[in-house]
Design a protein around this motif. Structure first.
Motif, mmCIF file in Angstrom:
data_model
loop_
_atom_site.group_PDB
_atom_site.id
_atom_site.type_symbol
_atom_site.label_atom_id
_atom_site.label_comp_id
_atom_site.label_asym_id
_atom_site.label_seq_id
_atom_site.Cartn_x
_atom_site.Cartn_y
_atom_site.Cartn_z
ATOM 1 N N ASN A 163 0.781 -1.318 0.096
ATOM 2 C CA ASN A 163 0.029 -0.091 -0.032
ATOM 3 C C ASN A 163 0.837 1.251 0.027
ATOM 4 N N PRO A 164 1.711 1.602 1.254
ATOM 5 C CA PRO A 164 2.546 2.762 1.058
ATOM 6 C C PRO A 164 3.604 2.418 -0.099
ATOM 7 N N LEU A 165 3.976 1.343 -0.519
ATOM 8 C CA LEU A 165 5.084 1.226 -1.389
ATOM 9 C C LEU A 165 4.610 1.778 -2.699
ATOM 10 N N ALA A 166 3.256 1.549 -3.336
ATOM 11 C CA ALA A 166 2.649 1.993 -4.343
ATOM 12 C C ALA A 166 2.936 3.559 -4.494
ATOM 13 N N HIS A 167 2.805 4.396 -3.573
ATOM 14 C CA HIS A 167 2.962 5.586 -3.316
ATOM 15 C C HIS A 167 4.482 5.945 -3.412
ATOM 16 N N TYR A 168 5.425 5.188 -2.693
ATOM 17 C CA TYR A 168 6.551 5.585 -2.843
ATOM 18 C C TYR A 168 7.093 5.490 -4.039
ATOM 19 N N TYR A 169 6.953 4.401 -4.881
ATOM 20 C CA TYR A 169 7.468 4.291 -6.061
ATOM 21 C C TYR A 169 6.739 4.796 -7.209
ATOM 22 N N THR A 170 5.509 5.229 -7.101
ATOM 23 C CA THR A 170 4.671 5.981 -8.425
ATOM 24 C C THR A 170 4.421 7.294 -8.072
ATOM 25 N N THR A 171 3.572 7.676 -7.033
ATOM 26 C CA THR A 171 2.651 8.950 -6.862
ATOM 27 C C THR A 171 3.950 9.895 -6.603
ATOM 28 N N TYR A 172 4.691 9.816 -5.688
ATOM 29 C CA TYR A 172 6.056 10.680 -5.317
ATOM 30 C C TYR A 172 6.798 10.776 -6.708
ATOM 31 N N GLY A 173 7.334 9.852 -7.338
ATOM 32 C CA GLY A 173 7.900 9.984 -8.610
ATOM 33 C C GLY A 173 7.124 10.930 -9.700
ATOM 34 N N GLU A 174 5.907 10.791 -9.655
ATOM 35 C CA GLU A 174 5.254 11.675 -10.713
ATOM 36 C C GLU A 174 5.094 13.268 -10.268
ATOM 37 N N ILE A 175 4.860 13.290 -9.042
ATOM 38 C CA ILE A 175 5.101 14.908 -8.359
ATOM 39 C C ILE A 175 6.381 15.388 -8.535
ATOM 40 N N ALA A 176 7.575 14.491 -8.171
ATOM 41 C CA ALA A 176 8.847 15.171 -8.419
ATOM 42 C C ALA A 176 9.118 15.476 -9.964
ATOM 43 N N TYR A 177 8.709 14.437 -10.819
ATOM 44 C CA TYR A 177 8.959 14.526 -12.137
ATOM 45 C C TYR A 177 8.224 15.987 -12.887
ATOM 46 N N ALA A 178 6.941 15.949 -12.437
ATOM 47 C CA ALA A 178 6.173 17.156 -12.793
ATOM 48 C C ALA A 178 6.945 18.573 -12.205
ATOM 49 N N LEU A 179 7.411 18.488 -11.118
ATOM 50 C CA LEU A 179 8.081 19.821 -10.427
ATOM 51 C C LEU A 179 9.335 19.990 -11.390
ATOM 52 N N LYS A 180 9.979 19.041 -11.493
ATOM 53 C CA LYS A 180 11.406 18.930 -12.176
ATOM 54 C C LYS A 180 11.183 19.447 -13.620
ATOM 55 N N THR A 181 10.110 19.303 -14.394
ATOM 56 C CA THR A 181 9.957 19.461 -15.896
ATOM 57 C C THR A 181 8.894 21.003 -16.006
#
Length: 391
Positions: A163-181
């Motif tokens: 459950n938390p790992l899904a957000h660790y590996y996907t949700t956070y990565g998407e937020i970080a990528y959106a901000l980075k780009t």
């Protein structure tokens, strides 16, 4: 970290359309509140099943297959849920060929039940007021079904580390990528606000944020939002209408304390539903009630002494997680009812003058039907159906 903004090419199945949701500026609300920070909504209803829970359903099911817990053609997936995890699991089971049973508290919307049944799941409603450890609760009924149905498996979002790992590996990565780009001046998260139900979303995201800070990034403030009537953020157990967040026990996947989570903020139903309608009206995002809870909590934090410095920083990025969409709640009384001043009175009167009648209002029609039914029942209880008169 996510490497794309959206999907590339042709997808193999609906499961490949889980996640990859947009991060959207909430400038109209920000400006109306006098905030200087960037207020950003992570709109999870863009995921294929309509909520943030698609992510954990996919990961829990696929990991269970890899570990031999689920056996195609034999296993029956059973899950106690507020609805959204159930929808994600029912969607995955429909694609992969598993039978699925969902136990669902009575207060959860009819829309959720109808969608679950459309996906092929069996739905068992349970009493809303039943405590989590009662045999009649959604958890108790699910356990009973698992014990007596051959091949029954509860993936258990309350304790499953995926459950938390899904957000660790996907949700956070998407937020970080959106901000980075993005074209924002700062590329990091200043504050992250999310509601807590099982705790998987806030815990998984918080762990990913904290791990990113080990590389020298500035420390972000993590705020969890909890409804009045839930014990997760403090307070006594009570009834509340908002769905999908809060509990009368502490799920095992939730890590509720610093240094992971900095602050808990309580919101009530009125605040949640008003904020939900505000997001829809002002930002055009068709979010559900728990998204309103998240926004209401975010605004409380940003107006507090702890949040003031972030609120006044034009480079600060405040991310608010919007868990699902309003289409799950359109028959709910709180959504059907329009608050006074929510419509353009002048335009309404103009239209009424042109067409020669009042506009249909689904809330008023529903209320009139309910009143008529109640009056009919009252009349039938009196002799000859005649109203009593004053002496």
């Amino acid at each position: 970290m996510a490497s794309t903004h959206h999907w590339n090419g042709v997808l193999d199945s609906a499961l490949d359309a889980v996640g990859e949701t947009p991060l959207i500026r909430l400038d109209r609300i920000r400006d109306a509140e006098g905030l200087k920070c960037n207020l950003l909504g992570k709109a999870e209803f863009f995921s294929v099943g309509g909520s943030v829970k698609d992510r954990i359903a996919k990961r829990m099911l696929e990991q269970a297959e890899k570990n031999g817990i689920l056996i195609p053609g034999q296993s029956v997936v059973i899950e106690p849920t507020s609805g959204n995890t159930g929808i994600g699991l029912a969607l995955a089971c429909a694609i992969k060929g598993y039978k699925c049973i969902i136990t669902l508290p009575a207060k959860m919307s009819l829309e959720k039940e109808v969608l679950l049944r459309s996906l092929g799941a069996e739905v068992v409603r349970t009493p809303t007021e039943a405590a989590h450890d009662s045999p009649d609760s959604l958890i108790g009924v699910a356990e009973r079904l698992k014990e007596q149905i051959p091949g029954g498996v509860i993936l258990d979002q309350y304790s499953n580390p995926n459950n938390p790992l899904a957000h660790y590996y996907t949700t956070y990565g998407e937020i970080a990528y959106a901000l980075k780009t993005s074209n924002l001046r700062r590329k990091s998260i200043s504050a992250l606000i999310a509601g807590a139900g099982t705790g998987g979303t806030i815990t998984g995201l918080a762990r990913a944020v904290r791990d990113s800070e080990k590389d020298g990034a500035a420390r972000a403030t993590i705020v969890a939002v909890d409804p009045v009537g839930s014990i997760l953020g403090g307070g006594d157990v009570g009834m509340y209408q908002v769905e999908g967040i809060g509990y009368d026990f502490f799920p095992a996947v939730l890590d509720p304390k610093p240094p992971l989570i900095d602050e808990w903020i309580k919101t009530n139903d009125d605040e949640a539903f008003a904020a939900c309608k505000r997001i829809i009206r002002q930002e055009g995002l068709a979010v559900g009630g728990s998204s309103g809870s998240a926004l209401a909590g975010a605004l409380k934090f940003l107006k507090s002494e702890e949040g003031k410095a972030i609120a006044e920083d034009p480079t600060a990025n405040v991310v608010v997680v919007f868990p699902d969409g309003v289409r799950n709640y359109m028959s709910k009384e709180w959504f059907l009812k329009q608050e006074e001043g929510s419509r353009d009175a002048e335009l309404h009167d103009t239209i009424r003058g042109i067409i020669g009648r009042d506009l249909d209002d689904p809330y008023l029609k529903k209320k009139a039907a309910a009143d008529a039914k109640a009056n009919g029942a009252s009349d039938s209880a009196k002799p000859n159906g005649v109203h009593a008169t004053a002496a």
